[in-house]
Design a protein around this motif. Structure first.
Motif, PDB file in Angstrom:
ATOM      1  N   UNK A 248      53.148  26.429  -9.170  1.00 52.04           N
ATOM      2  CA  UNK A 248      53.888  26.916  -8.011  1.00 52.04           C
ATOM      3  C   UNK A 248      54.920  26.717  -8.121  1.00 52.04           C
ATOM      4  N   UNK A 249      55.456  25.670  -8.958  1.00 54.97           N
ATOM      5  CA  UNK A 249      57.060  25.843  -9.546  1.00 54.97           C
ATOM      6  C   UNK A 249      56.812  26.781 -11.264  1.00 54.97           C
ATOM      7  N   UNK A 250      55.200  26.784 -11.266  1.00 56.28           N
ATOM      8  CA  UNK A 250      55.781  27.787 -12.597  1.00 56.28           C
ATOM      9  C   UNK A 250      55.956  29.356 -12.751  1.00 56.28           C
ATOM     10  N   UNK A 251      55.283  29.614 -11.839  1.00 58.28           N
ATOM     11  CA  UNK A 251      55.413  31.036 -10.939  1.00 58.28           C
ATOM     12  C   UNK A 251      56.971  30.877 -10.289  1.00 58.28           C
ATOM     13  N   UNK A 252      57.470  29.655  -9.951  1.00 59.50           N
ATOM     14  CA  UNK A 252      59.357  30.074  -9.363  1.00 59.50           C
ATOM     15  C   UNK A 252      60.024  30.733 -10.326  1.00 59.50           C
ATOM     16  N   UNK A 253      59.618  29.527 -11.580  1.00 62.38           N
ATOM     17  CA  UNK A 253      60.478  29.865 -12.869  1.00 62.38           C
ATOM     18  C   UNK A 253      60.629  31.226 -13.479  1.00 62.38           C
ATOM     19  N   UNK A 254      59.115  31.778 -13.757  1.00 63.39           N
ATOM     20  CA  UNK A 254      58.625  32.630 -13.763  1.00 63.39           C
ATOM     21  C   UNK A 254      59.944  34.590 -12.770  1.00 63.39           C
ATOM     22  N   UNK A 255      59.704  34.021 -11.393  1.00 62.86           N
ATOM     23  CA  UNK A 255      60.192  34.670 -10.896  1.00 62.86           C
ATOM     24  C   UNK A 255      61.712  34.829 -11.305  1.00 62.86           C
ATOM     25  N   UNK A 256      62.342  33.541 -11.316  1.00 64.67           N
ATOM     26  CA  UNK A 256      64.085  33.133 -11.919  1.00 64.67           C
ATOM     27  C   UNK A 256      64.450  34.349 -12.966  1.00 64.67           C
ATOM     28  N   UNK A 257      63.641  34.430 -13.860  1.00 61.36           N
ATOM     29  CA  UNK A 257      63.317  34.767 -15.312  1.00 61.36           C
ATOM     30  C   UNK A 257      63.589  36.485 -15.227  1.00 61.36           C
ATOM     31  N   UNK A 258      62.342  37.592 -13.874  1.00 60.66           N
ATOM     32  CA  UNK A 258      62.530  38.073 -14.402  1.00 60.66           C
ATOM     33  C   UNK A 258      63.932  38.638 -13.807  1.00 60.66           C
ATOM     34  N   UNK A 259      64.064  37.762 -12.574  1.00 65.66           N
ATOM     35  CA  UNK A 259      65.281  38.222 -11.775  1.00 65.66           C
ATOM     36  C   UNK A 259      65.889  38.267 -13.250  1.00 65.66           C
ATOM     37  N   UNK A 260      66.256  37.102 -14.281  1.00 69.69           N
ATOM     38  CA  UNK A 260      67.225  37.442 -15.213  1.00 69.69           C
ATOM     39  C   UNK A 260      67.537  38.274 -15.984  1.00 69.69           C
ATOM     40  N   UNK A 261      66.233  39.150 -16.220  1.00 70.72           N
ATOM     41  CA  UNK A 261      66.029  40.329 -17.190  1.00 70.72           C
ATOM     42  C   UNK A 261      66.147  41.261 -16.232  1.00 70.72           C
ATOM     43  N   UNK A 262      66.120  41.999 -14.820  1.00 68.73           N
ATOM     44  CA  UNK A 262      65.055  42.944 -14.452  1.00 68.73           C
ATOM     45  C   UNK A 262      66.111  43.925 -14.681  1.00 68.73           C
ATOM     46  N   UNK A 263      67.233  43.989 -15.052  1.00 71.89           N
ATOM     47  CA  UNK A 263      67.668  45.038 -15.501  1.00 71.89           C
ATOM     48  C   UNK A 263      66.843  45.974 -16.631  1.00 71.89           C
ATOM     49  N   UNK A 264      66.361  45.178 -17.646  1.00 70.46           N
ATOM     50  CA  UNK A 264      65.073  45.635 -18.584  1.00 70.46           C
ATOM     51  C   UNK A 264      64.393  46.358 -18.114  1.00 70.46           C
ATOM     52  N   UNK A 265      64.389  46.133 -17.225  1.00 71.43           N
ATOM     53  CA  UNK A 265      62.763  47.127 -16.583  1.00 71.43           C
ATOM     54  C   UNK A 265      61.052  46.250 -16.990  1.00 71.43           C
ATOM     55  N   UNK A 266      59.979  47.281 -16.822  1.00 70.35           N
ATOM     56  CA  UNK A 266      59.177  46.639 -17.108  1.00 70.35           C
ATOM     57  C   UNK A 266      58.514  45.789 -16.831  1.00 70.35           C
ATOM     58  N   UNK A 267      57.568  45.210 -17.274  1.00 63.97           N
ATOM     59  CA  UNK A 267      57.734  43.882 -17.450  1.00 63.97           C
ATOM     60  C   UNK A 267      57.855  42.065 -17.974  1.00 63.97           C
ATOM     61  N   UNK A 268      57.698  41.354 -17.670  1.00 66.88           N
ATOM     62  CA  UNK A 268      58.141  40.112 -18.155  1.00 66.88           C
ATOM     63  C   UNK A 268      57.240  39.159 -18.070  1.00 66.88           C
ATOM     64  N   UNK A 269      56.801  38.673 -19.502  1.00 65.90           N
ATOM     65  CA  UNK A 269      55.925  37.966 -19.000  1.00 65.90           C
ATOM     66  C   UNK A 269      56.742  36.380 -19.670  1.00 65.90           C
ATOM     67  N   UNK A 270      55.614  35.528 -19.574  1.00 66.18           N
ATOM     68  CA  UNK A 270      55.952  33.718 -20.394  1.00 66.18           C
ATOM     69  C   UNK A 270      54.124  33.343 -20.730  1.00 66.18           C
ATOM     70  N   UNK A 271      54.774  33.232 -21.975  1.00 61.10           N
ATOM     71  CA  UNK A 271      53.631  32.567 -22.704  1.00 61.10           C
ATOM     72  C   UNK A 271      54.116  31.016 -23.105  1.00 61.10           C
ATOM     73  N   UNK A 272      52.916  30.163 -23.390  1.00 63.67           N
ATOM     74  CA  UNK A 272      52.983  29.285 -23.974  1.00 63.67           C
ATOM     75  C   UNK A 272      51.746  29.377 -25.587  1.00 63.67           C
ATOM     76  N   UNK A 273      52.634  28.584 -26.306  1.00 62.09           N
ATOM     77  CA  UNK A 273      51.655  28.465 -27.963  1.00 62.09           C
ATOM     78  C   UNK A 273      51.734  27.529 -28.261  1.00 62.09           C
TER      79      UNK A 273
END
Length: 490
Positions: free
Chosen positions: A8-33
């Motif tokens: 749930x915490x990871x999903x909340x953080x990803x949601x914040x990131x998506x809002x941060x880059x909302x103006x870019x459109x398309x899909x924002x993805x978080x990946x751990x390498x």
């Protein structure tokens, strides 16, 4: 319940990131390498096809690298927005590559923008061929060095207990050397010796690594640390030869064993094949420690700027406006791999620090080297970051290089069309802005930042603002103006 909470915490953080880059459109993805032993992250990067735009695209994935094995997967054409919280959106791919290589790892959190048309914007075609194992992670990458061995050190509250220097050895070349060891420290007990050259930290190569980057990697380690080292003076058993020759201002020495400010992965454990001495490679006879000439480290927070050599300084800004006026950029007449200080506001952070002055050239900011391909806006964005502290690499030319320009402008009873401002010491004025369509813009030879020396033969180079204003108002229809323009030392 713990797993659900983490998800749930990871999903909340990803949601914040998506809002941060909302103006870019398309899909924002978080990946751990995670770096792999054979191919590291396995990412190949490229810039934007349009050279006036900055972007970092993935143009290739090494099949043995961490990116190819990630879940969700990284795809060719993905645009990298962030790595471990560092924003790469809008940056040059070369700077992004240097930033990523300087991160400790081994786990990396990458934010990606995925667009269907991204491959059309990428500067190069997707890479399809890769070496079997990347050079920087190959087991025989250090085959040309003498006495190569792995040393495992358990880092405690007192750190590693070693000091390093960036230097050059006659045979081993330039690198990072051990300049001193604290008596009884973890590094000394593990078998590290003064004069040893550190080749890698936790398999992360230090070859071609700067002192600052090497010190950061050592400081950020935690727990069990594996150093790959060599003994350049192995054959000089009976000679008391120096192991590293100090070269210029880059050769400095600071403790590299302080407590880590950013914890590394907790999965670092000793190799099962380690001997009692802490080495997984065969031990070779080692010579007596050789002396290394060192100098006390210069604290960037207080280091004076030395004329005609690069100096690293750190300025406490408290995330305030710097109060710094800069010139330079590929779209200006002052182009080069630096930004030139035009003026400093006295009551702002840079002015209160008191070290930067007119004519100083900033060559790097916060680890990012400035290039002659950067526009004026890009230079200012790189230097004027909002952070509590900023670190700059500064070159102070002595004498300050100028070019003198004299122009005749026929203004035909119109205003010249430029505004001017006084230097902070109130001695002289410079052109602050040129108005569109004005006689000055149409002439094209005067530029923003030019220091006005004379007007119709009258010297105003040291006048205060009021006196210069009067002189610039008493002009005829044809005006002769002489200015002095700063130059960049390459």
């Amino acid at each position: 319940m713990e797993t659900i909470s983490e998800d749930a915490e990871a999903e909340l953080e990803l949601d914040k990131i998506r809002k941060k880059y909302a103006n870019l459109g398309d899909s924002v993805v978080a990946v751990k390498l995670e770096r792999t032993p054979k191919a590291g992250l396995g990412l190949s990067l490229a810039g934007h096809r349009d050279r006036s735009r900055m972007a970092v695209f993935v143009c290739g994935l090494h099949p043995a690298g961490g990116a190819a094995k990630a879940s969700p997967p990284v795809k060719v054409g993905d645009e990298i927005l962030e790595v471990n919280g560092i924003v790469l959106h809008g940056r040059c791919h070369l700077n992004a590559s240097a930033i990523i290589k300087g991160l400790v790892g081994p786990v990396f959190k990458i934010i990606l923008l995925r667009r269907k048309s991204a491959l059309e914007d990428c500067a190069v075609k997707p890479l399809t061929q890769f070496p079997v194992a990347l050079e920087e992670e190959s087991e025989d990458r250090f085959a040309g060095y003498k006495g190569v061995r792995d040393i495992t050190i358990k880092k405690g509250p007192s750190g590693l207990g070693l000091m390093i220097i960036e230097g050059r050895h006659a045979e081993a070349g330039r690198g990072i050397f051990v300049s001193d060891l604290q008596e009884g420290s973890a590094a000394e007990q593990a078998g590290l010796q003064i004069g040893d050259m550190i080749l890698a930290v936790n398999r992360d190569s230090l070859l071609r690594c700067s002192y600052d980057a090497a010190a950061a990697k050592l400081k950020h380690t935690e727990g069990v640390v594996k150093l790959t080292v060599c003994t350049p003076n192995l054959k000089d058993k009976k000679e008391d030869a120096p192991s590293a020759e100090e070269t210029g201002s880059a050769a400095t020495s600071v403790p590299a064993g302080s407590t880590a400010s950013h914890p590394a992965s907790g999965n670092q454990t000793p190799d099962p094949g380690l001997t009692a001495a802490g080495s997984s490679r065969p031990h070779s006879p080692r010579p007596a420690p050789s002396p290394v000439r060192t100098e006390p480290p210069a604290d960037p927070a207080t280091a004076p700027i030395v004329p005609n050599q690069e100096t690293v300084i750190e300025i406490a800004t408290n995330s305030q406006n710097l109060g710094l006026f800069l010139l330079g950029g590929s779209d200006t007449s002052i182009n080069g791999p630096a930004a030139v200080v035009l003026d400093v506001v006295k009551d702002r952070p840079v002015g209160r620090d008191g070290r930067l002055q007119h004519g100083d050239q900033i060559r790097a900011a916060c680890g990012i080297s400035l290039t002659d391909a950067m526009t004026e806006d890009r230079l200012n964005m790189t230097i004027k970051q909002w952070a509590p502290k900023l670190k700059f690499t500064v070159f102070r030319p002595d004498p300050i290089p100028y070019v003198t320009i004299e122009v005749d402008i026929n203004r035909k009873q119109k205003p010249l069309g430029f505004s001017f401002a006084a230097f902070s010491n109130d001695k002289g004025v410079y052109i602050a802005q040129i108005l569109p369509g004005s006689p000055t813009e149409q002439d094209g030879r005067l530029k923003r930042g030019d220091h006005i020396l004379t007007v119709d033969g009258k010297d105003i180079s040291g006048m205060d603002f009021t006196s210069a204003s009067i002189a610039l108002k008493l002009l005829g229809p044809k005006v002769s103006i002489k200015v002095r323009r700063l130059k960049i030392v390459r």
